[in-house]
Design a protein around this motif. Structure first.
Motif, PDB file in Angstrom:
ATOM      1  N   THR A 108      42.499  40.359  47.735  1.00  0.00           N
ATOM      2  CA  THR A 108      41.169  40.369  47.104  1.00  0.00           C
ATOM      3  C   THR A 108      41.235  40.675  45.614  1.00  0.00           C
ATOM      4  OG1 THR A 108      40.175  41.093  49.181  1.00  0.00           O
ATOM      5  CG2 THR A 108      38.865  41.363  47.186  1.00  0.00           C
ATOM      6  N   THR A 109      42.033  41.673  45.229  1.00  0.00           N
ATOM      7  CA  THR A 109      42.146  42.035  43.816  1.00  0.00           C
ATOM      8  C   THR A 109      42.861  40.950  43.025  1.00  0.00           C
ATOM      9  OG1 THR A 109      42.132  44.415  44.255  1.00  0.00           O
ATOM     10  CG2 THR A 109      43.119  43.705  42.185  1.00  0.00           C
ATOM     11  N   LEU A 110      43.914  40.385  43.588  1.00  0.00           N
ATOM     12  CA  LEU A 110      44.704  39.389  42.874  1.00  0.00           C
ATOM     13  C   LEU A 110      43.918  38.110  42.599  1.00  0.00           C
ATOM     14  CD1 LEU A 110      48.231  39.662  44.558  1.00  0.00           C
ATOM     15  CD2 LEU A 110      47.511  40.558  42.339  1.00  0.00           C
ATOM     16  N   VAL A 111      43.104  37.677  43.548  1.00  0.00           N
ATOM     17  CA  VAL A 111      42.390  36.409  43.365  1.00  0.00           C
ATOM     18  C   VAL A 111      41.282  36.521  42.312  1.00  0.00           C
ATOM     19  CG1 VAL A 111      42.885  35.578  45.687  1.00  0.00           C
ATOM     20  CG2 VAL A 111      40.787  36.879  45.275  1.00  0.00           C
ATOM     21  N   LYS A 112      40.959  37.702  41.884  1.00  0.00           N
ATOM     22  CA  LYS A 112      39.961  37.870  40.826  1.00  0.00           C
ATOM     23  C   LYS A 112      40.554  37.597  39.449  1.00  0.00           C
ATOM     24  CE  LYS A 112      37.155  41.221  43.365  1.00  0.00           C
ATOM     25  NZ  LYS A 112      36.649  42.623  43.421  1.00  0.00           N
ATOM     26  N   LEU A 113      41.878  37.506  39.369  1.00  0.00           N
ATOM     27  CA  LEU A 113      42.535  37.193  38.108  1.00  0.00           C
ATOM     28  C   LEU A 113      42.518  35.688  37.883  1.00  0.00           C
ATOM     29  CD1 LEU A 113      45.636  39.517  38.581  1.00  0.00           C
ATOM     30  CD2 LEU A 113      43.644  39.969  37.129  1.00  0.00           C
ATOM     31  N   PRO A 114      42.294  35.228  36.639  1.00  0.00           N
ATOM     32  CA  PRO A 114      42.249  33.786  36.387  1.00  0.00           C
ATOM     33  C   PRO A 114      43.588  33.125  36.689  1.00  0.00           C
ATOM     34  CG  PRO A 114      42.360  35.007  34.328  1.00  0.00           C
ATOM     35  CD  PRO A 114      42.130  36.016  35.412  1.00  0.00           C
ATOM     36  N   GLY A 115      43.534  31.990  37.350  1.00  0.00           N
ATOM     37  CA  GLY A 115      44.757  31.261  37.658  1.00  0.00           C
ATOM     38  C   GLY A 115      45.422  31.676  38.951  1.00  0.00           C
ATOM     39  N   VAL A 116      44.884  32.702  39.602  1.00  0.00           N
ATOM     40  CA  VAL A 116      45.463  33.181  40.861  1.00  0.00           C
ATOM     41  C   VAL A 116      44.513  32.838  42.010  1.00  0.00           C
ATOM     42  CG1 VAL A 116      46.354  35.150  42.160  1.00  0.00           C
ATOM     43  CG2 VAL A 116      46.622  35.074  39.669  1.00  0.00           C
ATOM     44  N   GLY A 117      44.850  31.769  42.717  1.00  0.00           N
ATOM     45  CA  GLY A 117      44.069  31.398  43.890  1.00  0.00           C
ATOM     46  C   GLY A 117      44.580  32.151  45.109  1.00  0.00           C
ATOM     47  N   LYS A 118      43.928  31.910  46.231  1.00  0.00           N
ATOM     48  CA  LYS A 118      44.297  32.638  47.448  1.00  0.00           C
ATOM     49  C   LYS A 118      45.730  32.337  47.870  1.00  0.00           C
ATOM     50  CE  LYS A 118      42.795  33.670  52.158  1.00  0.00           C
ATOM     51  NZ  LYS A 118      41.814  33.387  53.241  1.00  0.00           N
ATOM     52  N   LYS A 119      46.129  31.068  47.792  1.00  0.00           N
ATOM     53  CA  LYS A 119      47.489  30.714  48.198  1.00  0.00           C
ATOM     54  C   LYS A 119      48.525  31.336  47.281  1.00  0.00           C
ATOM     55  CE  LYS A 119      46.471  26.351  50.564  1.00  0.00           C
ATOM     56  NZ  LYS A 119      46.735  24.881  50.599  1.00  0.00           N
ATOM     57  N   THR A 120      48.241  31.314  45.981  1.00  0.00           N
ATOM     58  CA  THR A 120      49.164  31.928  45.015  1.00  0.00           C
ATOM     59  C   THR A 120      49.272  33.426  45.260  1.00  0.00           C
ATOM     60  OG1 THR A 120      48.640  30.273  43.327  1.00  0.00           O
ATOM     61  CG2 THR A 120      49.634  32.322  42.571  1.00  0.00           C
ATOM     62  N   ALA A 121      48.129  34.066  45.510  1.00  0.00           N
ATOM     63  CA  ALA A 121      48.121  35.518  45.757  1.00  0.00           C
ATOM     64  C   ALA A 121      48.927  35.850  47.013  1.00  0.00           C
ATOM     65  CB  ALA A 121      46.679  36.015  45.895  1.00  0.00           C
ATOM     66  N   GLU A 122      48.709  35.096  48.063  1.00  0.00           N
ATOM     67  CA  GLU A 122      49.430  35.355  49.319  1.00  0.00           C
ATOM     68  C   GLU A 122      50.931  35.143  49.145  1.00  0.00           C
ATOM     69  OE1 GLU A 122      47.412  32.686  51.930  1.00  0.00           O
ATOM     70  OE2 GLU A 122      45.857  34.137  52.490  1.00  0.00           O
ATOM     71  N   ARG A 123      51.295  34.088  48.403  1.00  0.00           N
ATOM     72  CA  ARG A 123      52.712  33.821  48.160  1.00  0.00           C
ATOM     73  C   ARG A 123      53.344  34.926  47.316  1.00  0.00           C
ATOM     74  NH1 ARG A 123      52.174  29.030  46.280  1.00  0.00           N
ATOM     75  NH2 ARG A 123      52.251  29.556  44.071  1.00  0.00           N
TER      76      ARG A 123
END
Length: 202
Positions: A108-123
């Protein structure tokens, strides 16, 4: 490889620093969490650097500690994460806070950063889980990065500097303008506006 710069701060406009080392001016990009720690113009600063050579450019990224630089280097090894995105991540979260996100699988926190989608955050969470152990870094509370004490930097009453800094980190102009407008108070320095705008988006 340029690993460290010790010199005089000539100019700084988030996230860019111009530092004079024995008469040579180096342009360095820093995550905002490191940028806030810079001394005033005219004072001496030490910046730990990572040098990136591309076909079309040679870029220096700077950090106020070896641990932050180490995390940056780990981030750019992750699939789909380049230097610009790594800089954006470390502008929104301190190294300690990023470690906490990984340890708690905080997508949740990571996806709030620009350029970080859910898949990128999970990876990122998967790839960084083992890598961060070598940092020996204790997690800190969220979201103190944007509310913590920082050295004064840009003495400016304008909103443009804050918007420009956020856009350079990957936020859309509309998103940057909206967040800056929401937190701006007359007389605020750019540092205060940027920190509060980042806080409002996390």
């Amino acid at each position: 490889m340029i690993g460290r710069l010790l010199g005089t701060v000539v100019d700084k406009q988030a996230p860019d620093l111009l530092i004079d080392v024995n008469g040579v001016g180096y342009e360095v990009q820093l995550p905002l969490t490191s940028f806030y720690e810079l001394p005033e113009v005219g004072q001496t600063a030490t910046v730990f650097t990572h040098f990136v050579v591309r076909e079309d450019a040679q870029l220096l990224y700077g950090f106020n500690s070896k641990q932050e630089r180490a995390l940056f280097r780990l981030l750019i090894k992750a699939n789909g994460v380049g230097p610009k995105l790594a800089l954006t991540i470390l502008s929104g979260l301190t190294a300690e806070q990023f470690v906490q996100c990984v340890e708690h699988d905080d997508v949740t926190t990571l996806v709030k950063l620009p350029g970080v989608g859910k898949k990128t955050a999970e990876r990122l969470l998967i790839e960084m889980r083992d890598r961060i152990k070598e940092l020996n870094m204790a997690p800190s509370a969220l979201p103190a990065n944007v509310a913590g004490t920082a050295s004064p930097l840009i003495k400016s009453n304008g909103m443009d500097d804050a918007v420009s800094a956020l856009v350079s980190l990957g936020y859309s102009p509309q998103q940057a303008q909206k967040s800056v407008k929401a937190v701006y108070s007359d007389g605020d320095d750019s540092e205060v506006v940027i920190r509060n705008a980042l806080k409002s988006m996390l």
